[in-house]
Scaffold this active site. Structure first.
Site, PDB file in Angstrom:
ATOM      1  N   CYS A 119       0.867  -1.181   0.000  1.00 31.52           N
ATOM      2  CA  CYS A 119       0.000   0.000   0.000  1.00 31.52           C
ATOM      3  C   CYS A 119       0.894   1.218   0.000  1.00 31.52           C
ATOM      4  CB  CYS A 119      -0.883   0.004   1.243  1.00 31.52           C
ATOM      5  SG  CYS A 119      -2.220   1.216   1.124  1.00 31.52           S
ATOM      6  N   CYS A 129      -3.866   6.171   0.387  1.00 29.49           N
ATOM      7  CA  CYS A 129      -3.426   4.906  -0.204  1.00 29.49           C
ATOM      8  C   CYS A 129      -3.278   4.993  -1.719  1.00 29.49           C
ATOM      9  CB  CYS A 129      -4.401   3.789   0.166  1.00 29.49           C
ATOM     10  SG  CYS A 129      -4.642   3.631   1.946  1.00 29.49           S
ATOM     11  N   LYS A 195     -12.219  -4.803   2.790  1.00 27.42           N
ATOM     12  CA  LYS A 195     -11.601  -3.980   3.827  1.00 27.42           C
ATOM     13  C   LYS A 195     -12.509  -2.794   4.098  1.00 27.42           C
ATOM     14  CE  LYS A 195      -7.470  -1.293   4.884  1.00 27.42           C
ATOM     15  NZ  LYS A 195      -6.099  -0.977   4.474  1.00 27.42           N
ATOM     16  N   ARG A 217     -10.784   7.762   4.467  1.00 27.93           N
ATOM     17  CA  ARG A 217     -10.588   6.724   3.461  1.00 27.93           C
ATOM     18  C   ARG A 217     -11.917   6.195   2.907  1.00 27.93           C
ATOM     19  NH1 ARG A 217      -5.250   6.594   4.314  1.00 27.93           N
ATOM     20  NH2 ARG A 217      -4.230   5.507   6.031  1.00 27.93           N
ATOM     21  N   GLU A 233     -16.969  -7.402  -3.963  1.00 30.23           N
ATOM     22  CA  GLU A 233     -15.532  -7.056  -3.896  1.00 30.23           C
ATOM     23  C   GLU A 233     -14.675  -8.323  -3.968  1.00 30.23           C
ATOM     24  OE1 GLU A 233     -13.545  -4.629  -3.904  1.00 30.23           O
ATOM     25  OE2 GLU A 233     -14.553  -2.790  -3.315  1.00 30.23           O
ATOM     26  N   LYS A 248     -11.448  -7.626   6.789  1.00 34.02           N
ATOM     27  CA  LYS A 248     -10.776  -6.773   7.768  1.00 34.02           C
ATOM     28  C   LYS A 248     -11.667  -5.616   8.169  1.00 34.02           C
ATOM     29  CE  LYS A 248      -6.818  -3.789   8.062  1.00 34.02           C
ATOM     30  NZ  LYS A 248      -5.989  -2.907   7.345  1.00 34.02           N
TER      31      LYS A 248
HETATM   32  C1  PBG Z   1      -2.680   0.207   4.923  1.00 37.23           C
HETATM   33  C2  PBG Z   1      -3.174  -0.605   6.053  1.00 37.23           C
HETATM   34  C3  PBG Z   1      -3.914  -0.229   7.189  1.00 37.23           C
HETATM   35  C4  PBG Z   1      -4.010  -1.365   7.984  1.00 37.23           C
HETATM   36  C5  PBG Z   1      -3.353  -2.394   7.315  1.00 37.23           C
HETATM   37  N1  PBG Z   1      -2.860  -1.905   6.120  1.00 37.23           N
HETATM   38  C6  PBG Z   1      -4.429   1.086   7.614  1.00 37.23           C
HETATM   39  C7  PBG Z   1      -5.500   1.787   6.929  1.00 37.23           C
HETATM   40  O1  PBG Z   1      -6.089   1.293   5.969  1.00 37.23           O
HETATM   41  O2  PBG Z   1      -5.757   2.898   7.347  1.00 37.23           O
HETATM   42  C8  PBG Z   1      -4.688  -1.446   9.334  1.00 37.23           C
HETATM   43  C9  PBG Z   1      -4.202  -2.534  10.230  1.00 37.23           C
HETATM   44  C10 PBG Z   1      -4.573  -2.409  11.661  1.00 37.23           C
HETATM   45  O3  PBG Z   1      -5.346  -1.529  12.093  1.00 37.23           O
HETATM   46  O4  PBG Z   1      -4.069  -3.234  12.420  1.00 37.23           O
HETATM   47  N2  PBG Z   1      -3.628   0.617   4.008  1.00 37.23           N
END
Ligand code: PBG
Length: 325
Positions: A119, A129, A195, A217, A233, A248
């Site tokens: 990312c 991102c 996500k 985001r 997705e 996630k």
């Molecule tokens: C990067 C990313 C994030 C997380 C994993 N990869 C942060 C976000 O999307 O803001 C979050 C992981 C966590 O909270 O443990 N894009």
């Protein structure tokens, strides 16, 4: 019916393990590792008590310790010294993550699966991102090319699996093509497919230094209100070539894990995220919860919902306990 049927008969400790339907195994765990180019000693992350950013000089030892505990995989997050508008330190062969992969691989060899979070948010000055326009829009298509380049640089450094987490449309396809064109056709993609735009990532942004300068985001991560959209997705990512799909965060989204696993029967990962870690830690520090039991129950529930593997900041703790039992 009662009294012929008595559910309690099999609940005695003598039979419990025989009839248990789900088990947590250290082999299901993936341990996140933060490697920070700006430090020379491990630095504790304030909002994640007991969790540290590692300097490059110590990241291989950390990986060796994780492997020694029986954990089969790590996922690496890089914190670069220099950030810019386009995240150009995400893909140089001598940037932080590439150096960390090589250091780990030369120390622990092939036994440990090294995954990389793919990312731009840790590498961009604005913390988003993707590439950002003058009007502060996150630009999808120009970002794809950078993600492809970054994936190739990770694979070239020796990454075993790349894990795109930026929720750009078409990212899995773009990364698959870039890897294939560069002779990395056997490097799998673990896609952060469903996500959500979640406040549970709060502590991670301190951990990875990826807080954003403006906006949020929500234009790329999913609305927590939606679940059918998660299936779409995931389906798209599978069509584009994802080998493992991820949901996630984990605990607040067990219904999504369940539906995704049931429908697609793909190798499915769940990310027990930073906020889920911090909540348990904070309550345990206050003496309000039994940390060990709550962690075990949480991870078991994530497996019961359908996850095959879990990314969790508790990986080392659980592995240590299982070793001592
Ligand atoms: C990067 C990313 C994030 C997380 C994993 N990869 C942060 C976000 O999307 O803001 C979050 C992981 C966590 O909270 O443990 N894009």
């Amino acid at each position: 019916m009662f009294p012929t049927t008595r559910m309690r008969r099999l609940r005695t400790s003598k039979f419990r393990s025989l009839v248990s339907e789900t088990a947590l195994d250290v082999k299901d765990l993936i341990c996140p590792v933060f490697v920070d180019e700006t430090i020379t000693e491990p630095v504790e992350i304030k909002s994640m008590p007991g969790y540290f950013r590692q300097p490059l000089s110590m990241v291989a030892d950390e990986a060796a310790c994780i492997l020694e505990l029986g954990i089969p995989a790590v996922i690496l997050f890089g914190i670069p010294e220099k950030k810019d508008e386009t995240g150009s330190h995400a893909y140089g062969d001598n940037d932080i993550i590439q150096k960390a992969i090589r250091a780990i691989k030369s120390k622990v060899g092939e036994e440990l699966v090294v995954m990389t979070d793919l990312c731009l948010c840790e590498y961009t000055s604005h913390g988003h991102c993707g590439i950002v326009s003058k009007k502060h829009e996150i630009l999808n298509d120009p970002t794809l090319e950078i993600l492809g380049k970054t994936a190739v640089s990770h694979a070239r450094a020796g990454a075993d699996i790349v894990a795109p987490s930026g929720m750009m449309d078409g990212m899995v396809g773009a990364i698959r093509s870039a890897l294939d064109e560069n002779d990395f056709k056997d490097v799998p993609i673990m896609s952060y497919a469903a996500k959500y735009c979640s406040a549970f990532y709060g502590p991670f942004r301190e951990a990875a230094g990826s807080g954003f300068a403006f906006g949020d985001r929500a234009s790329y991560q999913m609305d927590p209100a939606n679940s059918d959209e998660a299936l779409r997705e995931v389906e798209l990512d599978i069509e584009e070539g994802a080998d493992i799909i991820m949901v996630k965060p984990a605990l607040p989204y067990l219904d999504i894990i369940y539906r995704v696993k049931k429908k697609f029967k793909m190798p499915t990962a769940a990310y027990h995220v930073s906020g889920e870690y911090s909540m348990i830690k904070a309550a345990a520090q206050n003496g309000w919860l039994d940390e060990r039991k709550v962690v075990y129950e949480s991870l078991l529930s994530i497996k019961r919902a359908g996850a095959d593997m879990i990314l969790t900041y508790f990986a080392k703790d659980i592995a240590r306990e299982m070793k001592n039992e």
